[in-house]
Design an enzyme around this catalytic site. Structure first.
Site, PDB file in Angstrom:
ATOM      1  N   LYS A  52      63.131  69.695  44.835  1.00  0.00           N
ATOM      2  CA  LYS A  52      62.262  68.676  45.439  1.00  0.00           C
ATOM      3  C   LYS A  52      63.084  67.451  45.842  1.00  0.00           C
ATOM      4  O   LYS A  52      62.900  66.884  46.909  1.00  0.00           O
ATOM      5  CB  LYS A  52      61.173  68.254  44.433  1.00  0.00           C
ATOM      6  N   GLU A 171      61.643  66.034  32.154  1.00  0.00           N
ATOM      7  CA  GLU A 171      61.919  64.590  32.115  1.00  0.00           C
ATOM      8  C   GLU A 171      62.826  64.235  33.293  1.00  0.00           C
ATOM      9  O   GLU A 171      63.859  64.871  33.489  1.00  0.00           O
ATOM     10  CB  GLU A 171      62.612  64.189  30.813  1.00  0.00           C
ATOM     11  N   ALA A 183      75.396  53.411  31.123  1.00  0.00           N
ATOM     12  CA  ALA A 183      74.798  54.267  30.083  1.00  0.00           C
ATOM     13  C   ALA A 183      75.830  55.249  29.512  1.00  0.00           C
ATOM     14  O   ALA A 183      75.813  55.518  28.309  1.00  0.00           O
ATOM     15  CB  ALA A 183      73.598  55.018  30.644  1.00  0.00           C
TER      16      ALA A 183
HETATM   17  P1  0O2 Z   1      70.129  63.257  26.046  1.00  0.00           P
HETATM   18  O1  0O2 Z   1      71.136  64.277  25.741  1.00  0.00           O
HETATM   19  O2  0O2 Z   1      70.584  62.256  27.071  1.00  0.00           O
HETATM   20  O3  0O2 Z   1      68.801  63.835  26.359  1.00  0.00           O
HETATM   21  P2  0O2 Z   1      64.102  59.465  21.631  1.00  0.00           P
HETATM   22  O4  0O2 Z   1      64.584  60.624  22.450  1.00  0.00           O
HETATM   23  O5  0O2 Z   1      63.506  59.871  20.340  1.00  0.00           O
HETATM   24  O6  0O2 Z   1      65.128  58.362  21.507  1.00  0.00           O
HETATM   25  P3  0O2 Z   1      62.087  59.151  23.622  1.00  0.00           P
HETATM   26  O7  0O2 Z   1      60.892  58.254  23.628  1.00  0.00           O
HETATM   27  O8  0O2 Z   1      61.882  60.613  23.745  1.00  0.00           O
HETATM   28  O9  0O2 Z   1      62.906  58.775  22.338  1.00  0.00           O
HETATM   29  O10 0O2 Z   1      63.033  58.814  24.773  1.00  0.00           O
HETATM   30  P4  0O2 Z   1      63.550  57.492  25.470  1.00  0.00           P
HETATM   31  O11 0O2 Z   1      64.070  56.495  24.496  1.00  0.00           O
HETATM   32  O12 0O2 Z   1      62.562  57.025  26.461  1.00  0.00           O
HETATM   33  O13 0O2 Z   1      64.760  58.139  26.244  1.00  0.00           O
HETATM   34  C1  0O2 Z   1      65.625  59.029  25.626  1.00  0.00           C
HETATM   35  C2  0O2 Z   1      66.784  59.346  26.559  1.00  0.00           C
HETATM   36  O14 0O2 Z   1      67.056  58.239  27.404  1.00  0.00           O
HETATM   37  C3  0O2 Z   1      68.044  59.582  25.778  1.00  0.00           C
HETATM   38  O15 0O2 Z   1      68.166  60.951  25.562  1.00  0.00           O
HETATM   39  C4  0O2 Z   1      69.127  59.050  26.695  1.00  0.00           C
HETATM   40  O16 0O2 Z   1      69.434  60.005  27.697  1.00  0.00           O
HETATM   41  C5  0O2 Z   1      68.436  57.893  27.364  1.00  0.00           C
HETATM   42  N1  0O2 Z   1      68.534  56.625  26.617  1.00  0.00           N
HETATM   43  C6  0O2 Z   1      67.502  55.962  26.058  1.00  0.00           C
HETATM   44  N2  0O2 Z   1      67.926  54.815  25.513  1.00  0.00           N
HETATM   45  C7  0O2 Z   1      69.247  54.748  25.717  1.00  0.00           C
HETATM   46  C8  0O2 Z   1      70.263  53.764  25.405  1.00  0.00           C
HETATM   47  O17 0O2 Z   1      70.007  52.717  24.799  1.00  0.00           O
HETATM   48  N3  0O2 Z   1      71.530  54.058  25.807  1.00  0.00           N
HETATM   49  C9  0O2 Z   1      71.849  55.201  26.475  1.00  0.00           C
HETATM   50  N4  0O2 Z   1      73.116  55.396  26.812  1.00  0.00           N
HETATM   51  N5  0O2 Z   1      70.923  56.134  26.787  1.00  0.00           N
HETATM   52  C10 0O2 Z   1      69.650  55.922  26.417  1.00  0.00           C
HETATM   53  P5  0O2 Z   1      68.802  61.507  24.231  1.00  0.00           P
HETATM   54  O18 0O2 Z   1      67.783  62.336  23.551  1.00  0.00           O
HETATM   55  O19 0O2 Z   1      69.450  60.427  23.413  1.00  0.00           O
HETATM   56  O20 0O2 Z   1      69.943  62.451  24.700  1.00  0.00           O
END
Ligand code: 0O2
Length: 245
Positions: A52, A171, A183
């Protein structure tokens, strides 16, 4: 390490005790086939969403003579990361519960040139009649305390299988090049284990400052691009009218 991450780490330490390796192992062994089918469905949904964006990028370049998307990255959550999250959220380790509660098994990251492109693309995606918005988190309007900026959407899209249609969650993270660069750097700090606490705090502060500087740089560069395209369209108008002379 900020307080959120500290709690997250502590929680996951407690949880790894709660969901033992043996329990995870047993779950994986029992559900190997179904889990692999489910992950394939997520992969298909991820490909649908990626396509998309590729289509939107092509069409945009036809109309506006530039590409709003710099790159698209896709990833499927690893089993380790999935079981860690299941434990942290305290949800049952079952396929139904995973599908219902874990929204980021399929992830698509769209890297744009300018912040405005992010909102344009998100709007175009959500206008499509097979896309359903489940959740929106705007960390650009409301950055995280760490300085993290990105627009996160959880959407559901149908995938068409041999004899059935299945809605799958994906997502989508939208970032500018600068947000993504930041990031990635911050991610290194977050997951580096052996940094002294004092240095971690110092680097986190420095990163927050960088996040603010790069946010204002994003806006300034966007303004330059806008002014350039206004000027170019004036020149195009002049050329068009000259052709009539
Ligand atoms: P990956 O491998 O990138 O997927 P949670 O996952 O429990 O923290 P939620 O509500 O599911 O909480 O998600 P949130 O906080 O909206 O977003 C999660 C993902 O956003 C993270 O995935 C990161 O990719 C990114 N992210 C969120 N906050 C930060 C931050 O402060 N710094 C960085 N670098 N990335 C962030 P995962 O699961 O950590 O890993």
């Amino acid at each position: 390490m900020n307080i959120r991450d500290y709690i997250k780490q502590k929680k996951s330490e407690v949880i790894s005790e709660r969901i033992s390796n043996a329990k995870v192992h047993e779950f994986l062994k029992k559900n190997e086939r179904t889990l692999s089918t489910l992950f394939t469905y997520y992969e298909c949904a991820m490909m649908e969403v990626e396509t998309k964006f590729k289509v939107l990028n092509q069409e945009y370049s036809l109309i506006h003579d530039r590409n709003p998307i710099e790159s698209i990255k896709t990833r499927i959550k690893t089993i380790d990361s999935l079981t860690e999250k299941v434990g942290r959220y305290g949800i049952p380790l079952t396929l139904e519960s995973i599908e219902e509660n874990i929204n980021d098994i399929a992830g698509v990251r769209v890297i744009c040139s300018f912040p405005d492109d992010i909102y344009t693309l998100a709007e175009c995606l959500l206008e499509q009649d097979d896309v359903t918005l489940i959740q929106k988190k705007d960390y650009i309007q409301n950055p995280k305390a760490s300085g993290y900026r990105s627009l996160h959407l959880i959407i559901s899209v149908p995938i068409f299988l041999e004899h059935k249609k299945r809605d799958m969650k994906v997502e989508v993270q939208f970032r500018t090049i600068a947000m993504d660069f930041w990031a990635s750097l911050e991610h290194n700090l977050r997951y580096k284990r052996d940094i002294p606490e004092e240095l971690t705090a110092e680097l986190a502060e420095e990163l927050l400052e960088c996040a603010n500087i790069s946010a204002s740089l994003d806006v300034r560069m966007q303004n330059i691009r806008k002014r350039l395209s206004e000027d170019t369209s004036e020149i195009d108008d002049l050329i068009d009218s000259a052709q009539w002379l």
